[in-house]
Design a protein around this motif. Sequence first.
Motif, PDB file in Angstrom:
ATOM      1  N   ALA A   1       0.799  -1.233   0.000  1.00  0.00           N
ATOM      2  CA  ALA A   1       0.000   0.000   0.000  1.00  0.00           C
ATOM      3  C   ALA A   1       0.829   1.280   0.000  1.00  0.00           C
ATOM      4  CB  ALA A   1      -0.936   0.006   1.211  1.00  0.00           C
ATOM      5  N   ILE A   2       2.108   1.207   0.341  1.00  0.00           N
ATOM      6  CA  ILE A   2       2.915   2.424   0.519  1.00  0.00           C
ATOM      7  C   ILE A   2       2.950   3.278  -0.739  1.00  0.00           C
ATOM      8  CG2 ILE A   2       5.168   1.439  -0.053  1.00  0.00           C
ATOM      9  CD1 ILE A   2       4.521   3.835   2.877  1.00  0.00           C
ATOM     10  N   GLY A   3       2.838   2.662  -1.892  1.00  0.00           N
ATOM     11  CA  GLY A   3       2.847   3.404  -3.149  1.00  0.00           C
ATOM     12  C   GLY A   3       1.644   4.317  -3.322  1.00  0.00           C
ATOM     13  N   GLU A   4       0.633   4.131  -2.517  1.00  0.00           N
ATOM     14  CA  GLU A   4      -0.564   4.967  -2.567  1.00  0.00           C
ATOM     15  C   GLU A   4      -0.439   6.220  -1.698  1.00  0.00           C
ATOM     16  OE1 GLU A   4      -3.934   2.495  -1.610  1.00  0.00           O
ATOM     17  OE2 GLU A   4      -3.079   0.840  -2.768  1.00  0.00           O
TER      18      GLU A   4
ATOM     19  N   SER B   1       0.153   9.815  -0.657  1.00  0.00           N
ATOM     20  CA  SER B   1       0.100  11.108  -1.348  1.00  0.00           C
ATOM     21  C   SER B   1       0.748  12.145  -0.441  1.00  0.00           C
ATOM     22  CB  SER B   1      -1.347  11.484  -1.671  1.00  0.00           C
ATOM     23  OG  SER B   1      -2.112  11.601  -0.481  1.00  0.00           O
ATOM     24  N   TRP B   2       1.080  13.276  -1.033  1.00  0.00           N
ATOM     25  CA  TRP B   2       1.726  14.343  -0.271  1.00  0.00           C
ATOM     26  C   TRP B   2       0.868  15.593  -0.371  1.00  0.00           C
ATOM     27  CZ3 TRP B   2       6.318  13.736   2.446  1.00  0.00           C
ATOM     28  CH2 TRP B   2       6.904  12.485   2.316  1.00  0.00           C
ATOM     29  N   GLU B   3       0.590  16.182   0.777  1.00  0.00           N
ATOM     30  CA  GLU B   3      -0.214  17.399   0.833  1.00  0.00           C
ATOM     31  C   GLU B   3       0.518  18.441   1.660  1.00  0.00           C
ATOM     32  OE1 GLU B   3      -4.074  16.343   2.321  1.00  0.00           O
ATOM     33  OE2 GLU B   3      -4.365  14.829   0.761  1.00  0.00           O
ATOM     34  N   SER B   4       0.842  19.554   1.043  1.00  0.00           N
ATOM     35  CA  SER B   4       1.549  20.654   1.718  1.00  0.00           C
ATOM     36  C   SER B   4       2.858  20.186   2.352  1.00  0.00           C
ATOM     37  CB  SER B   4       0.648  21.307   2.771  1.00  0.00           C
ATOM     38  OG  SER B   4      -0.523  21.809   2.183  1.00  0.00           O
ATOM     39  N   GLY B   5       3.528  19.249   1.695  1.00  0.00           N
ATOM     40  CA  GLY B   5       4.810  18.768   2.186  1.00  0.00           C
ATOM     41  C   GLY B   5       4.738  17.653   3.207  1.00  0.00           C
ATOM     42  N   TYR B   6       3.549  17.175   3.511  1.00  0.00           N
ATOM     43  CA  TYR B   6       3.373  16.118   4.501  1.00  0.00           C
ATOM     44  C   TYR B   6       2.774  14.882   3.841  1.00  0.00           C
ATOM     45  CZ  TYR B   6       4.099  19.869   7.828  1.00  0.00           C
ATOM     46  OH  TYR B   6       4.637  20.920   8.523  1.00  0.00           O
ATOM     47  N   PRO B   7       3.245  13.710   4.236  1.00  0.00           N
ATOM     48  CA  PRO B   7       2.696  12.498   3.643  1.00  0.00           C
ATOM     49  C   PRO B   7       1.315  12.164   4.206  1.00  0.00           C
ATOM     50  CG  PRO B   7       4.288  11.931   5.318  1.00  0.00           C
ATOM     51  CD  PRO B   7       4.315  13.433   5.190  1.00  0.00           C
ATOM     52  N   LYS B   8       0.505  11.628   3.347  1.00  0.00           N
ATOM     53  CA  LYS B   8      -0.800  11.101   3.760  1.00  0.00           C
ATOM     54  C   LYS B   8      -0.761   9.612   3.423  1.00  0.00           C
ATOM     55  CE  LYS B   8      -5.715  11.639   3.448  1.00  0.00           C
ATOM     56  NZ  LYS B   8      -6.838  12.274   2.799  1.00  0.00           N
ATOM     57  N   TYR B   9      -0.481   8.814   4.442  1.00  0.00           N
ATOM     58  CA  TYR B   9      -0.295   7.384   4.249  1.00  0.00           C
ATOM     59  C   TYR B   9      -1.621   6.646   4.181  1.00  0.00           C
ATOM     60  CZ  TYR B   9       4.544   8.213   5.535  1.00  0.00           C
ATOM     61  OH  TYR B   9       5.834   8.670   5.585  1.00  0.00           O
ATOM     62  N   PRO B  10      -1.633   5.550   3.431  1.00  0.00           N
ATOM     63  CA  PRO B  10      -2.811   4.681   3.441  1.00  0.00           C
ATOM     64  C   PRO B  10      -2.994   4.084   4.842  1.00  0.00           C
ATOM     65  CG  PRO B  10      -1.317   4.091   1.645  1.00  0.00           C
ATOM     66  CD  PRO B  10      -0.607   5.085   2.512  1.00  0.00           C
ATOM     67  N   ASP B  11      -4.201   3.732   5.161  1.00  0.00           N
ATOM     68  CA  ASP B  11      -4.508   3.148   6.477  1.00  0.00           C
ATOM     69  C   ASP B  11      -3.662   1.914   6.774  1.00  0.00           C
ATOM     70  OD1 ASP B  11      -6.396   5.117   6.908  1.00  0.00           O
ATOM     71  OD2 ASP B  11      -8.099   3.838   6.341  1.00  0.00           O
ATOM     72  N   GLU B  12      -3.315   1.164   5.749  1.00  0.00           N
ATOM     73  CA  GLU B  12      -2.544  -0.064   5.947  1.00  0.00           C
ATOM     74  C   GLU B  12      -1.150   0.220   6.522  1.00  0.00           C
ATOM     75  OE1 GLU B  12      -5.487  -0.730   2.601  1.00  0.00           O
ATOM     76  OE2 GLU B  12      -4.073   0.861   3.141  1.00  0.00           O
TER      77      GLU B  12
ATOM     78  N   GLU C   1       7.883   8.295  12.373  1.00  0.00           N
ATOM     79  CA  GLU C   1       7.128   9.287  11.607  1.00  0.00           C
ATOM     80  C   GLU C   1       6.768  10.499  12.463  1.00  0.00           C
ATOM     81  OE1 GLU C   1       5.577  10.878   8.176  1.00  0.00           O
ATOM     82  OE2 GLU C   1       6.595   8.942   8.286  1.00  0.00           O
ATOM     83  N   ARG C   2       6.682  10.319  13.765  1.00  0.00           N
ATOM     84  CA  ARG C   2       6.361  11.453  14.649  1.00  0.00           C
ATOM     85  C   ARG C   2       7.402  12.553  14.563  1.00  0.00           C
ATOM     86  NH1 ARG C   2       5.211   8.752  20.447  1.00  0.00           N
ATOM     87  NH2 ARG C   2       4.059   6.957  19.682  1.00  0.00           N
ATOM     88  N   PHE C   3       8.649  12.162  14.298  1.00  0.00           N
ATOM     89  CA  PHE C   3       9.751  13.111  14.344  1.00  0.00           C
ATOM     90  C   PHE C   3      10.341  13.436  12.979  1.00  0.00           C
ATOM     91  CE2 PHE C   3       9.616  10.641  18.282  1.00  0.00           C
ATOM     92  CZ  PHE C   3       9.323  11.665  19.169  1.00  0.00           C
ATOM     93  N   CYS C   4       9.919  12.700  11.956  1.00  0.00           N
ATOM     94  CA  CYS C   4      10.492  12.904  10.626  1.00  0.00           C
ATOM     95  C   CYS C   4       9.428  12.611   9.570  1.00  0.00           C
ATOM     96  CB  CYS C   4      11.692  11.990  10.454  1.00  0.00           C
ATOM     97  SG  CYS C   4      12.532  12.205   8.887  1.00  0.00           S
ATOM     98  N   ASP C   5       8.817  13.664   9.034  1.00  0.00           N
ATOM     99  CA  ASP C   5       7.790  13.486   8.011  1.00  0.00           C
ATOM    100  C   ASP C   5       8.368  12.747   6.814  1.00  0.00           C
ATOM    101  OD1 ASP C   5       5.877  14.928   9.488  1.00  0.00           O
ATOM    102  OD2 ASP C   5       6.717  16.814   8.767  1.00  0.00           O
ATOM    103  N   GLY C   6       7.697  11.691   6.393  1.00  0.00           N
ATOM    104  CA  GLY C   6       8.163  10.894   5.274  1.00  0.00           C
ATOM    105  C   GLY C   6       9.010   9.702   5.673  1.00  0.00           C
TER     106      GLY C   6
END
Length: 102
Positions: free
Chosen positions: A23-26, A28-39, A88-93
């Motif tokens: 799922a990681i390939g799904e 997306s990035w919004e305003s420089g922050y990743p939006k990860y799939p629920d998986e 992920e809490r300390f490093c976006d992406g």
Amino acid sequence: MAISPDREDFLELEKHFEIAKAAIGETSWESGYPKYPDEVWALSTYIQHSPWCDSDYKPSKITSIFQRISEAAMDDVRIILTGYSRGERFCDGYFSSLFADK
């Protein structure tokens, strides 16, 4: 002392990992922050609420564990997985970079 993961815990971790990896390939990035799939979040959540989590882990140990990964003990693996689940809490992406390297 923490409960050691057993075979069922390993199989559950493997299942969550394979699903997150697919799922990681799904992401997306919004305003420089990743939006990860629920998986992807499900893998992190599973680690945090399972015997794989070491609530007393020391992040500073992770580099030295990777340097001797072929000799890593179960407690070392728990440290690495705990670091993953909290990274992920300390490093976006962070999650994206981990899967990209594998």
